[in-house]
Each structure stands twice: as structure tokens, then as C-alpha cells.
Design a protein around this motif. Structure first.
Motif, PDB file in Angstrom:
ATOM      1  N   ARG A  95     -17.978  50.502  -5.841  1.00 26.57           N
ATOM      2  CA  ARG A  95     -18.562  48.987  -5.779  1.00 26.57           C
ATOM      3  C   ARG A  95     -17.610  47.932  -6.225  1.00 26.57           C
ATOM      4  N   GLY A  96     -16.488  48.523  -6.395  1.00 31.27           N
ATOM      5  CA  GLY A  96     -15.260  47.332  -6.924  1.00 31.27           C
ATOM      6  C   GLY A  96     -15.004  47.441  -8.168  1.00 31.27           C
ATOM      7  N   LEU A  97     -15.762  47.807  -9.097  1.00 33.20           N
ATOM      8  CA  LEU A  97     -15.482  47.797 -10.363  1.00 33.20           C
ATOM      9  C   LEU A  97     -14.194  48.109 -11.193  1.00 33.20           C
ATOM     10  N   GLY A  98     -13.590  48.973 -10.654  1.00 27.67           N
ATOM     11  CA  GLY A  98     -12.111  49.462 -10.917  1.00 27.67           C
ATOM     12  C   GLY A  98     -11.108  48.457 -10.635  1.00 27.67           C
ATOM     13  N   SER A  99     -11.411  48.193  -9.286  1.00 26.55           N
ATOM     14  CA  SER A  99     -10.499  46.840  -8.797  1.00 26.55           C
ATOM     15  C   SER A  99     -10.715  45.523  -9.611  1.00 26.55           C
TER      16      SER A  99
END
Length: 168
Positions: A95-99
């Protein structure tokens, strides 16, 4: 768009839960047994919001992901260097949380007096290596076969990036 905040003590059980959920895969951490919340209190308290923060992203009032800045090597000459760790709850991956968290870490590192960021990633953890590569981290070192996980020797890759006025 996600938002992060500084972790508070009551977040620690969920932070540890996310960390422990990665142990069985033998891809993310060299720990082979789950950590207790009590065993992580000292680590939690080592994080200071203005120097070495520990951030969480919440979703529906639970911790969905976290990022920590940790002191590298504990010697004064390395004070401007920090190790990053990023962990995302299994239900919130892709979901793009790491990014998002890496973007924020890169943007805020200079305000913490940090100009060099490091990541220590298993050589067989291609998703994490790819994530850090996308953010301009380069391979700075390899420690071959330094970890033994279930009878398999694993390499540790060191990735790094300069930030702020100390680019590349």
C-alpha cells in the motif's frame, strides 16, 4: 495519504507484534524466536523524537507500519550516521507505507543531524533491497554468510545513502 507520528509507549505491543510476524519467514530479521514487549522497552526508550525517532503509521487506530532511526555503532564519530529499519504489518503491505516512511526519513534526516543513512538487509530479501534501491540507496557492503537460519547461511547486505547537503 498516510501520515506518521512519533511512537508512544502504548504502541510498543503492536510494534513488537509486527516485528515478530516477520521472524518465521527468515527473510527480514536474524531473530529466530519472538521478542517480548518487555525485552524491547530499552530499545524503545533509546529512540528520541529529535535525534533518533521511532515513527508509526496508523490505520483504523492500529499500527500499520513503523520506521526507526537507530544509532550506528555507538561511537561519537558516527553520530551523523543512522540505521533505518522499516516494518509493515502483513495486512497493510503493498500500500506504499514503506515508501512513504522512507520518503519521510530522507526528508527529515538532516533535522536530526543525520547525513548518512544505512540499511542492513539480508541478501535474499529482494523486496526490501528493491525498496531501498528505489530511494537511491546503493550497495555499500556485503557480509557473506554471516547469519545461519535453519541451517542455511545467509548474506547481509549493507546499503547506504547520503542525505541533505551531503548528497551521494
Amino acid at each position: 495519504m498516510p501520515e506518521h507520528r512519533g511512537a508512544i509507549r502504548s504502541d510498543l505491543p503492536q510494534i513488537v507484534e509486527i516485528y515478530n510476524s516477520t521472524i518465521a519467514s527468515r527473510i527480514v530479521t536474524a531473530d529466530t524466536e519472538p521478542a517480548s514487549v518487555e525485552s524491547r522497552v530499552h530499545w524503545f526508550e533509546e529512540h528520541a523524537p529529535n535525534r533518533r525517532p521511532l515513527w508509526v503509521v496508523e490505520d483504523a487506530s492500529r499500527v500499520a507500519a513503523w520506521l526507526s532511526f537507530s544509532t550506528f555503532y555507538g561511537r561519537p564519530a558516527y553520530a551523523k550516521t543512522a540505521e533505518l529499519s522499516v516494518y509493515v504489518h502483513e495486512a497493510f503491505r503493498k500500500r506504499g507505507l514503506g515508501s512513504y516512511l522512507l520518503t519521510q526519513a530522507l526528508a527529515h534526516a538532516p533535522t536530526f543531524g543525520v547525513d548518512t543513512l544505512l540499511g542492513f538487509i539480508f541478501g535474499h530479501n529482494e523486496p526490501s533491497l528493491a525498496l531501498f534501491r528505489r530511494f537511491g540507496f546503493q550497495r555499500w557492503g556485503e557480509l557473506p554468510k554471516v547469519a545461519l537460519l535453519d541451517g542455511v547461511e545467509r548474506d547481509l547486505i549493507i546499503v547506504g545513502r547520503r542525505v541533505g547537503n551531503a548528497n551521494s
